[in-house]
Design a protein around this motif. Sequence first.
Motif, PDB file in Angstrom:
ATOM      1  N   PRO A 260       0.809  -1.225   0.000  1.00  0.00           N
ATOM      2  CA  PRO A 260       0.000   0.000   0.000  1.00  0.00           C
ATOM      3  C   PRO A 260       0.844   1.277   0.000  1.00  0.00           C
ATOM      4  O   PRO A 260       0.445   2.281  -0.607  1.00  0.00           O
ATOM      5  CB  PRO A 260      -0.824  -0.125   1.289  1.00  0.00           C
ATOM      6  CG  PRO A 260      -0.932  -1.603   1.507  1.00  0.00           C
ATOM      7  CD  PRO A 260       0.409  -2.131   1.092  1.00  0.00           C
ATOM      8  N   TYR A 261       1.989   1.265   0.650  1.00  0.00           N
ATOM      9  CA  TYR A 261       2.873   2.431   0.622  1.00  0.00           C
ATOM     10  C   TYR A 261       3.353   2.687  -0.811  1.00  0.00           C
ATOM     11  O   TYR A 261       3.368   3.837  -1.281  1.00  0.00           O
ATOM     12  CB  TYR A 261       4.083   2.211   1.534  1.00  0.00           C
ATOM     13  CG  TYR A 261       3.803   2.358   2.996  1.00  0.00           C
ATOM     14  CD1 TYR A 261       4.174   3.510   3.692  1.00  0.00           C
ATOM     15  CD2 TYR A 261       3.173   1.335   3.720  1.00  0.00           C
ATOM     16  CE1 TYR A 261       3.922   3.650   5.055  1.00  0.00           C
ATOM     17  CE2 TYR A 261       2.915   1.467   5.072  1.00  0.00           C
ATOM     18  CZ  TYR A 261       3.291   2.624   5.732  1.00  0.00           C
ATOM     19  OH  TYR A 261       3.034   2.759   7.072  1.00  0.00           O
ATOM     20  N   TRP A 262       3.757   1.628  -1.466  1.00  0.00           N
ATOM     21  CA  TRP A 262       4.224   1.723  -2.857  1.00  0.00           C
ATOM     22  C   TRP A 262       3.140   2.304  -3.757  1.00  0.00           C
ATOM     23  O   TRP A 262       3.389   3.226  -4.540  1.00  0.00           O
ATOM     24  CB  TRP A 262       4.630   0.321  -3.314  1.00  0.00           C
ATOM     25  CG  TRP A 262       5.009   0.159  -4.737  1.00  0.00           C
ATOM     26  CD1 TRP A 262       6.161   0.566  -5.352  1.00  0.00           C
ATOM     27  CD2 TRP A 262       4.238  -0.522  -5.753  1.00  0.00           C
ATOM     28  NE1 TRP A 262       6.166   0.193  -6.680  1.00  0.00           N
ATOM     29  CE2 TRP A 262       5.001  -0.473  -6.944  1.00  0.00           C
ATOM     30  CE3 TRP A 262       3.000  -1.174  -5.760  1.00  0.00           C
ATOM     31  CZ2 TRP A 262       4.547  -1.045  -8.139  1.00  0.00           C
ATOM     32  CZ3 TRP A 262       2.557  -1.743  -6.947  1.00  0.00           C
ATOM     33  CH2 TRP A 262       3.328  -1.675  -8.113  1.00  0.00           C
ATOM     34  N   ALA A 263       1.925   1.782  -3.651  1.00  0.00           N
ATOM     35  CA  ALA A 263       0.826   2.253  -4.494  1.00  0.00           C
ATOM     36  C   ALA A 263       0.444   3.691  -4.161  1.00  0.00           C
ATOM     37  O   ALA A 263       0.278   4.529  -5.058  1.00  0.00           O
ATOM     38  CB  ALA A 263      -0.382   1.323  -4.324  1.00  0.00           C
ATOM     39  N   LYS A 301      -1.136   7.294 -15.554  1.00  0.00           N
ATOM     40  CA  LYS A 301      -1.983   7.244 -14.371  1.00  0.00           C
ATOM     41  C   LYS A 301      -1.826   5.867 -13.742  1.00  0.00           C
ATOM     42  O   LYS A 301      -1.988   4.849 -14.428  1.00  0.00           O
ATOM     43  CB  LYS A 301      -3.445   7.477 -14.743  1.00  0.00           C
ATOM     44  CG  LYS A 301      -4.401   7.415 -13.560  1.00  0.00           C
ATOM     45  CD  LYS A 301      -5.831   7.672 -14.011  1.00  0.00           C
ATOM     46  CE  LYS A 301      -6.792   7.604 -12.828  1.00  0.00           C
ATOM     47  NZ  LYS A 301      -8.186   7.900 -13.232  1.00  0.00           N
ATOM     48  N   PRO A 302      -1.481   5.786 -12.465  1.00  0.00           N
ATOM     49  CA  PRO A 302      -1.327   4.459 -11.841  1.00  0.00           C
ATOM     50  C   PRO A 302      -2.653   3.695 -11.852  1.00  0.00           C
ATOM     51  O   PRO A 302      -3.709   4.260 -11.599  1.00  0.00           O
ATOM     52  CB  PRO A 302      -0.907   4.799 -10.400  1.00  0.00           C
ATOM     53  CG  PRO A 302      -0.418   6.206 -10.450  1.00  0.00           C
ATOM     54  CD  PRO A 302      -1.210   6.874 -11.522  1.00  0.00           C
ATOM     55  N   LEU A 303      -2.569   2.416 -12.178  1.00  0.00           N
ATOM     56  CA  LEU A 303      -3.751   1.554 -12.215  1.00  0.00           C
ATOM     57  C   LEU A 303      -3.397   0.208 -11.592  1.00  0.00           C
ATOM     58  O   LEU A 303      -2.504  -0.490 -12.079  1.00  0.00           O
ATOM     59  CB  LEU A 303      -4.237   1.355 -13.658  1.00  0.00           C
ATOM     60  CG  LEU A 303      -4.786   2.585 -14.378  1.00  0.00           C
ATOM     61  CD1 LEU A 303      -5.006   2.272 -15.850  1.00  0.00           C
ATOM     62  CD2 LEU A 303      -6.073   3.076 -13.734  1.00  0.00           C
ATOM     63  N   GLY A 343      -4.582  -8.106  -5.344  1.00  0.00           N
ATOM     64  CA  GLY A 343      -5.630  -7.211  -4.863  1.00  0.00           C
ATOM     65  C   GLY A 343      -5.222  -6.298  -3.726  1.00  0.00           C
ATOM     66  O   GLY A 343      -5.951  -5.353  -3.395  1.00  0.00           O
ATOM     67  N   ILE A 344      -4.079  -6.526  -3.099  1.00  0.00           N
ATOM     68  CA  ILE A 344      -3.673  -5.683  -1.969  1.00  0.00           C
ATOM     69  C   ILE A 344      -3.479  -4.233  -2.421  1.00  0.00           C
ATOM     70  O   ILE A 344      -3.955  -3.290  -1.771  1.00  0.00           O
ATOM     71  CB  ILE A 344      -2.384  -6.214  -1.309  1.00  0.00           C
ATOM     72  CG1 ILE A 344      -2.654  -7.548  -0.610  1.00  0.00           C
ATOM     73  CG2 ILE A 344      -1.836  -5.203  -0.305  1.00  0.00           C
ATOM     74  CD1 ILE A 344      -1.424  -8.175   0.024  1.00  0.00           C
ATOM     75  N   ALA A 345      -2.786  -4.035  -3.525  1.00  0.00           N
ATOM     76  CA  ALA A 345      -2.551  -2.673  -4.013  1.00  0.00           C
ATOM     77  C   ALA A 345      -3.870  -1.997  -4.368  1.00  0.00           C
ATOM     78  O   ALA A 345      -4.094  -0.820  -4.020  1.00  0.00           O
ATOM     79  CB  ALA A 345      -1.617  -2.700  -5.220  1.00  0.00           C
ATOM     80  N   ALA A 346      -4.757  -2.711  -5.050  1.00  0.00           N
ATOM     81  CA  ALA A 346      -6.032  -2.131  -5.475  1.00  0.00           C
ATOM     82  C   ALA A 346      -6.861  -1.668  -4.286  1.00  0.00           C
ATOM     83  O   ALA A 346      -7.517  -0.614  -4.334  1.00  0.00           O
ATOM     84  CB  ALA A 346      -6.808  -3.141  -6.311  1.00  0.00           C
ATOM     85  N   SER A 348      -5.868  -0.482  -1.587  1.00  0.00           N
ATOM     86  CA  SER A 348      -5.229   0.605  -0.836  1.00  0.00           C
ATOM     87  C   SER A 348      -5.392   1.974  -1.491  1.00  0.00           C
ATOM     88  O   SER A 348      -4.965   2.973  -0.910  1.00  0.00           O
ATOM     89  CB  SER A 348      -3.745   0.302  -0.651  1.00  0.00           C
ATOM     90  OG  SER A 348      -3.050   0.382  -1.883  1.00  0.00           O
ATOM     91  N   VAL A 349      -5.983   2.015  -2.687  1.00  0.00           N
ATOM     92  CA  VAL A 349      -6.085   3.280  -3.413  1.00  0.00           C
ATOM     93  C   VAL A 349      -7.544   3.583  -3.734  1.00  0.00           C
ATOM     94  O   VAL A 349      -8.404   2.690  -3.711  1.00  0.00           O
ATOM     95  CB  VAL A 349      -5.263   3.225  -4.722  1.00  0.00           C
ATOM     96  CG1 VAL A 349      -3.788   3.058  -4.418  1.00  0.00           C
ATOM     97  CG2 VAL A 349      -5.765   2.109  -5.635  1.00  0.00           C
ATOM     98  N   PRO A 350      -7.859   4.857  -4.064  1.00  0.00           N
ATOM     99  CA  PRO A 350      -9.238   5.207  -4.446  1.00  0.00           C
ATOM    100  C   PRO A 350      -9.683   4.433  -5.678  1.00  0.00           C
ATOM    101  O   PRO A 350      -8.872   3.970  -6.481  1.00  0.00           O
ATOM    102  CB  PRO A 350      -9.142   6.712  -4.739  1.00  0.00           C
ATOM    103  CG  PRO A 350      -7.985   7.193  -3.920  1.00  0.00           C
ATOM    104  CD  PRO A 350      -7.003   6.054  -3.938  1.00  0.00           C
ATOM    105  N   ALA A 351     -10.991   4.326  -5.847  1.00  0.00           N
ATOM    106  CA  ALA A 351     -11.566   3.503  -6.904  1.00  0.00           C
ATOM    107  C   ALA A 351     -11.076   3.900  -8.299  1.00  0.00           C
ATOM    108  O   ALA A 351     -10.936   3.034  -9.174  1.00  0.00           O
ATOM    109  CB  ALA A 351     -13.096   3.596  -6.859  1.00  0.00           C
ATOM    110  N   GLU A 352     -10.798   5.179  -8.531  1.00  0.00           N
ATOM    111  CA  GLU A 352     -10.386   5.600  -9.874  1.00  0.00           C
ATOM    112  C   GLU A 352      -9.021   5.050 -10.267  1.00  0.00           C
ATOM    113  O   GLU A 352      -8.651   5.093 -11.440  1.00  0.00           O
ATOM    114  CB  GLU A 352     -10.343   7.123  -9.963  1.00  0.00           C
ATOM    115  CG  GLU A 352      -9.305   7.786  -9.085  1.00  0.00           C
ATOM    116  CD  GLU A 352      -9.296   9.280  -9.254  1.00  0.00           C
ATOM    117  OE1 GLU A 352      -8.933   9.759 -10.358  1.00  0.00           O
ATOM    118  OE2 GLU A 352      -9.666   9.981  -8.283  1.00  0.00           O
ATOM    119  N   TYR A 353      -8.281   4.526  -9.303  1.00  0.00           N
ATOM    120  CA  TYR A 353      -6.956   3.960  -9.600  1.00  0.00           C
ATOM    121  C   TYR A 353      -6.984   2.436  -9.606  1.00  0.00           C
ATOM    122  O   TYR A 353      -5.935   1.798  -9.647  1.00  0.00           O
ATOM    123  CB  TYR A 353      -5.931   4.458  -8.590  1.00  0.00           C
ATOM    124  CG  TYR A 353      -5.718   5.948  -8.669  1.00  0.00           C
ATOM    125  CD1 TYR A 353      -4.960   6.516  -9.696  1.00  0.00           C
ATOM    126  CD2 TYR A 353      -6.316   6.801  -7.739  1.00  0.00           C
ATOM    127  CE1 TYR A 353      -4.773   7.875  -9.778  1.00  0.00           C
ATOM    128  CE2 TYR A 353      -6.121   8.176  -7.821  1.00  0.00           C
ATOM    129  CZ  TYR A 353      -5.365   8.710  -8.839  1.00  0.00           C
ATOM    130  OH  TYR A 353      -5.201  10.065  -8.939  1.00  0.00           O
TER     131      TYR A 353
END
Length: 355
Positions: A260-263, A301-303, A343-346, A348-353
């Motif tokens: 999550p820090y990375w993302a 844009k990060p995805l 799915g861990i990264a997903a 940790s970020v807002p839905a648009e990412y």
Amino acid sequence: MSSSPVPGVDRRFFLTSLLSAAAGVAGLGGCADSSAAADNEGASTAPLAKNVPAGTSLKIASYQNTQQLQFRLARLGDPPFTVSNWLNIGAGPDVINAFRAKSLDLANNAGIPPIQAYYQGFDAKIVAINITRKPNYLFATKPGSDIRSVDDFKGKRLAFSQGQAQGVVLLRALKKAGLTYDDVELVSLTSNQFLTALQSGQVDIAPLGNTQAPAYLAQYETKGARIITTDVVDLLNLLWAPVPVLNDPARAAAIAAYIPYWAKGQVWAYEHPDVWNREFYVKTQNLTLPQAEAITELANKPLYPPRWDEAIKWEQETADLLAEGGFVKKFDVGELFDHRFEGIAAKSVPAEYRK
């Protein structure tokens, strides 16, 4: 940067030399059929621990100190473990050697280094994915060149790094243009030799990162160098780690906590280009503000995909492309992914990412 790039050699001879060198450095040898495939059978499938045990530490790659700067500027705080060493390392071959030497636990690379590591017999897995939709690389010509499109690559000397993102971008560009390996001369180099090879005229073309192009053009555009853009992307920006690290429950939990820090760090940099331009490109990379702005205008844009299906498909296409050229043997890239981290990264970020 090396001042003596290797002259063009046959690609299969280069592969043999590369593997032999890796084996000599690490005391390991063989290819995917023997060692990596066997070792992957012992990869852990145990559930990840919810908490990182006290005293856990990781050695993490942070090329040009990017990660620490993002975390500080985004005010993310410290992860729940100790980073015993931030290694200023980014090139795939260097990362693989550091993994072998056990001086590195986790790295950020493109999709091709895990394929190269597998073929060299080194056992590592992908734990996080950031999908790249826009090209991160373009093609630079040597000064005084008359090359103006990929079609003009025929018969020319092309800088090629088999184990790095630049290599697969080049191969995909050739395939899209309908050119075969025999139509060009692949000059086997590592990416840190590309600029020297261009400047000296030892290659006609080299793939450069978007961040390198402004400085190269500033120095050589008046001497006839130019940039050729394509729509070829290197789809994967990923985190990966050696299987022995992932088999350690404490370090696996730390990696899960780090993702999550990375993302979030990448999302913050994307959302704050003005600050990132000043703090990273201008202050640490010595670029002018206009050069920095030209780079961030091209930024992806990060995805972060909740599922890795597209990433696995792309990685398989890449491995197959390398196999077609005789660079590696065909194998199922599904073995390269540790789905415990999917799915861990997903999350940790807002839905648009989320892809």
